[in-house]
Scaffold this motif. Structure first.
Motif, PDB file in Angstrom:
ATOM      1  N   TYR A 169     -44.076  22.308 -26.626  1.00 13.74           N
ATOM      2  CA  TYR A 169     -45.209  23.246 -26.556  1.00 13.74           C
ATOM      3  C   TYR A 169     -45.121  24.102 -25.298  1.00 13.74           C
ATOM      4  O   TYR A 169     -45.262  25.333 -25.348  1.00 13.74           O
ATOM      5  CB  TYR A 169     -46.522  22.476 -26.590  1.00 13.74           C
ATOM      6  CG  TYR A 169     -47.743  23.343 -26.368  1.00 13.74           C
ATOM      7  CD1 TYR A 169     -48.245  24.143 -27.389  1.00 13.74           C
ATOM      8  CD2 TYR A 169     -48.372  23.376 -25.124  1.00 13.74           C
ATOM      9  CE1 TYR A 169     -49.360  24.948 -27.185  1.00 13.74           C
ATOM     10  CE2 TYR A 169     -49.481  24.177 -24.904  1.00 13.74           C
ATOM     11  CZ  TYR A 169     -49.972  24.967 -25.938  1.00 13.74           C
ATOM     12  OH  TYR A 169     -51.062  25.764 -25.723  1.00 13.74           O
ATOM     13  N   LEU A 170     -44.882  23.461 -24.152  1.00 13.42           N
ATOM     14  CA  LEU A 170     -44.790  24.210 -22.898  1.00 13.42           C
ATOM     15  C   LEU A 170     -43.582  25.140 -22.908  1.00 13.42           C
ATOM     16  O   LEU A 170     -43.649  26.254 -22.375  1.00 13.42           O
ATOM     17  CB  LEU A 170     -44.699  23.241 -21.722  1.00 13.42           C
ATOM     18  CG  LEU A 170     -45.966  22.439 -21.410  1.00 13.42           C
ATOM     19  CD1 LEU A 170     -45.712  21.466 -20.269  1.00 13.42           C
ATOM     20  CD2 LEU A 170     -47.120  23.369 -21.070  1.00 13.42           C
ATOM     21  N   GLY A 171     -42.479  24.691 -23.514  1.00 14.09           N
ATOM     22  CA  GLY A 171     -41.293  25.539 -23.582  1.00 14.09           C
ATOM     23  C   GLY A 171     -41.552  26.819 -24.340  1.00 14.09           C
ATOM     24  O   GLY A 171     -41.054  27.889 -23.979  1.00 14.09           O
ATOM     25  N   LEU A 199     -37.238  21.404 -21.527  1.00 17.46           N
ATOM     26  CA  LEU A 199     -38.412  20.819 -20.877  1.00 17.46           C
ATOM     27  C   LEU A 199     -38.632  19.353 -21.251  1.00 17.46           C
ATOM     28  O   LEU A 199     -38.893  18.527 -20.370  1.00 17.46           O
ATOM     29  CB  LEU A 199     -39.652  21.649 -21.189  1.00 17.46           C
ATOM     30  CG  LEU A 199     -39.891  22.856 -20.270  1.00 17.46           C
ATOM     31  CD1 LEU A 199     -41.197  23.545 -20.608  1.00 17.46           C
ATOM     32  CD2 LEU A 199     -39.884  22.436 -18.810  1.00 17.46           C
ATOM     33  N   GLY A 253     -36.391  26.424 -23.633  1.00 13.14           N
ATOM     34  CA  GLY A 253     -37.462  25.573 -23.150  1.00 13.14           C
ATOM     35  C   GLY A 253     -37.817  24.400 -24.035  1.00 13.14           C
ATOM     36  O   GLY A 253     -37.997  23.283 -23.536  1.00 13.14           O
ATOM     37  N   ARG A 310     -44.738  28.135 -24.928  1.00 12.96           N
ATOM     38  CA  ARG A 310     -45.801  28.890 -24.266  1.00 12.96           C
ATOM     39  C   ARG A 310     -45.293  29.619 -23.023  1.00 12.96           C
ATOM     40  O   ARG A 310     -45.697  30.757 -22.751  1.00 12.96           O
ATOM     41  CB  ARG A 310     -46.936  27.950 -23.873  1.00 12.96           C
ATOM     42  CG  ARG A 310     -47.706  27.370 -25.044  1.00 12.96           C
ATOM     43  CD  ARG A 310     -48.576  28.410 -25.719  1.00 12.96           C
ATOM     44  NE  ARG A 310     -49.631  28.897 -24.849  1.00 12.96           N
ATOM     45  CZ  ARG A 310     -50.480  29.854 -25.179  1.00 12.96           C
ATOM     46  NH1 ARG A 310     -50.380  30.435 -26.364  1.00 12.96           N
ATOM     47  NH2 ARG A 310     -51.418  30.245 -24.329  1.00 12.96           N
ATOM     48  N   LEU A 311     -44.406  28.977 -22.279  1.00 17.60           N
ATOM     49  CA  LEU A 311     -43.883  29.585 -21.056  1.00 17.60           C
ATOM     50  C   LEU A 311     -42.731  30.540 -21.325  1.00 17.60           C
ATOM     51  O   LEU A 311     -42.245  31.197 -20.409  1.00 17.60           O
ATOM     52  CB  LEU A 311     -43.425  28.485 -20.082  1.00 17.60           C
ATOM     53  CG  LEU A 311     -44.521  27.535 -19.598  1.00 17.60           C
ATOM     54  CD1 LEU A 311     -43.933  26.436 -18.729  1.00 17.60           C
ATOM     55  CD2 LEU A 311     -45.598  28.304 -18.829  1.00 17.60           C
ATOM     56  N   ARG A 312     -42.280  30.582 -22.596  1.00 20.58           N
ATOM     57  CA  ARG A 312     -41.191  31.467 -23.014  1.00 20.58           C
ATOM     58  C   ARG A 312     -39.926  31.260 -22.184  1.00 20.58           C
ATOM     59  O   ARG A 312     -39.243  32.211 -21.801  1.00 20.58           O
ATOM     60  CB  ARG A 312     -41.634  32.931 -22.934  1.00 20.58           C
ATOM     61  CG  ARG A 312     -42.799  33.262 -23.856  1.00 20.58           C
ATOM     62  CD  ARG A 312     -43.175  34.722 -23.799  1.00 20.58           C
ATOM     63  NE  ARG A 312     -44.292  35.012 -24.697  1.00 20.58           N
ATOM     64  CZ  ARG A 312     -44.844  36.218 -24.843  1.00 20.58           C
ATOM     65  NH1 ARG A 312     -44.377  37.243 -24.146  1.00 20.58           N
ATOM     66  NH2 ARG A 312     -45.847  36.390 -25.679  1.00 20.58           N
ATOM     67  N   LEU A 313     -39.628  30.016 -21.904  1.00 16.52           N
ATOM     68  CA  LEU A 313     -38.425  29.683 -21.160  1.00 16.52           C
ATOM     69  C   LEU A 313     -37.231  29.656 -22.108  1.00 16.52           C
ATOM     70  O   LEU A 313     -37.324  29.094 -23.202  1.00 16.52           O
ATOM     71  CB  LEU A 313     -38.573  28.316 -20.497  1.00 16.52           C
ATOM     72  CG  LEU A 313     -39.661  28.191 -19.427  1.00 16.52           C
ATOM     73  CD1 LEU A 313     -39.752  26.749 -18.958  1.00 16.52           C
ATOM     74  CD2 LEU A 313     -39.357  29.115 -18.262  1.00 16.52           C
TER      75      LEU A 313
END
Length: 362
Positions: A208-210, A222, A218, A212-215
């Motif tokens: 999810y964070l990968g 992550l 990610g 959302r952060l557009r890494l």
């Protein structure tokens, strides 16, 4: 006659209802995976769904795999990788840094040279060949390429053809070297409810964070990073249950295979011979780098081959998990190359593209 047959529902999968397509995809995936497992080929749970998805997408019967599902599949693989990484891996890389540095840079250099040659030959338009030849971070490089004037569809064709070829070759190499093939889903330590919940939480939150952060990468990186930090902090190991791993592998295979749509294949038909030739050349060159690791560093042949394979870190890690190899060494080399490609890839592609422009203008 052939044109009429091509329009019939039972020949062209694009006329099938979505439910029929999904049913066909699942059934074909199970059949191919079972056949590969019967042949004792590693990573059957990944390669079977991938082959099924390619066949269905090539006939126009592709289905839409939700992006969250594909991201979560990467998260599952990332959590699985973290479960394999021992706490000593960073010390291992620090001690053997000349080997890792040489292995990573040599693969990137070989891929860059082949991409530059393809670009100079004008086989593909603009900067497409440069971006498509990047040895890793397939999804990240494909998405970034469009912002730099490359044809995203052809970059996707090059990247995922490379991933597929490398996955198949790595699985065949594992079989050739006589490594005992086991189901990756049962190769992990015994799992418990606590370890499974921890692994699922890391996969979900990291993916999810990968997104959302557009890494770049990610959803894969992550969860892997979170898992490594948790292990270094002395928290209990994360071990995902076999059904979760099997679903993750299948979703990953579908996500890659479904990118081979008829539109991408039509655009790639003219360039396919040279692209595939370049990919096979890269695999052979990287195999030579692996042989050098065997000769100079005493690494066992299959570990060396998988560590230097220019495929994706996720697919190679699944194959490595399916065989008896030095898993930490393979993952360290693959992840290191992934990070280097993501960091220096865009700047390198721009530099190589400028040097290839005179040939395009000629």
């Amino acid at each position: 006659m052939s044109i009429g047959l091509a329009r019939l529902p039972f020949v062209r999968a694009d006329a099938w209802p979505t439910a029929v397509r999904w049913t066909t995809l699942v059934v074909l995936s199970l059949l191919f995976a079972a056949a590969l497992m019967a042949a004792k080929l590693p990573a059957a749970l990944l390669l079977g769904p991938m082959v099924a998805a390619i066949l269905l997408a090539a006939r126009g019967g592709g289905v839409h795999l939700p992006r969250p599902a594909f991201a979560l599949a990467q998260g599952v693989v990332g959590a699985m990788i973290a479960g394999y990484l021992p706490r000593s891996i960073f010390r291992e890389i620090a001690v053997g840094w000349p080997i890792f540095l040489t292995g990573v840079l040599s693969t990137i250099a070989a891929a860059s040279l082949l991409g530059w040659l393809l670009s100079r030959s004008r086989t593909l338009p603009g900067t497409t060949a440069i971006w498509g030849s990047s040895p890793g971070a397939a999804t990240a490089m494909t998405l970034m390429s469009e912002h730099y004037g490359a044809d995203l569809r052809l970059v996707a064709f090059m990247q995922y053809t490379r991933v597929t070829c490398c996955a198949v070759n790595a699985a065949l190499a594992a079989r050739l070297f006589g490594a005992p093939a086991v189901n990756a889903a049962v190769a992990l330590p015994d799992w418990s409810t606590q370890s499974a919940l921890a692994g699922l939480a890391v996969a979900l939150v990291g993916a999810y964070l990968g997104v959302r952060l557009r890494l770049p990468g990610g959803p894969l990186l992550l969860p892997m990073a979170i898992g490594v930090v948790a292990a270094l902090a002395g928290l209990p190991a994360m071990v995902l249950p076999p059904p979760v791993l099997a679903l993750g592998y299948a979703a990953l295979g579908w996500g890659v295979g479904m990118r081979f749509t008829p539109d991408v294949l039509r655009h790639a038909a003219r360039a396919a011979p040279r692209v595939i030739g370049a990919i096979l050349t890269l695999i052979a060159v990287c195999g030579g780098f692996g042989a050098a690791l065997v000769w100079f560093a005493g690494v066992d042949p299959l570990t060396a081959y998988l560590a230097t394979s220019p495929g994706g870190a996720d697919s190679v890690s699944i194959i490595a998990a399916s065989t008896k190899v030095d898993m930490p060494f393979v993952l360290a080399m693959q992840v290191a190359r992934f990070l280097v490609v993501v960091v220096v890839g865009p700047a390198q592609a721009r530099l190589l593209s400028r040097s290839a422009r005179p040939a395009e203008a000629a």
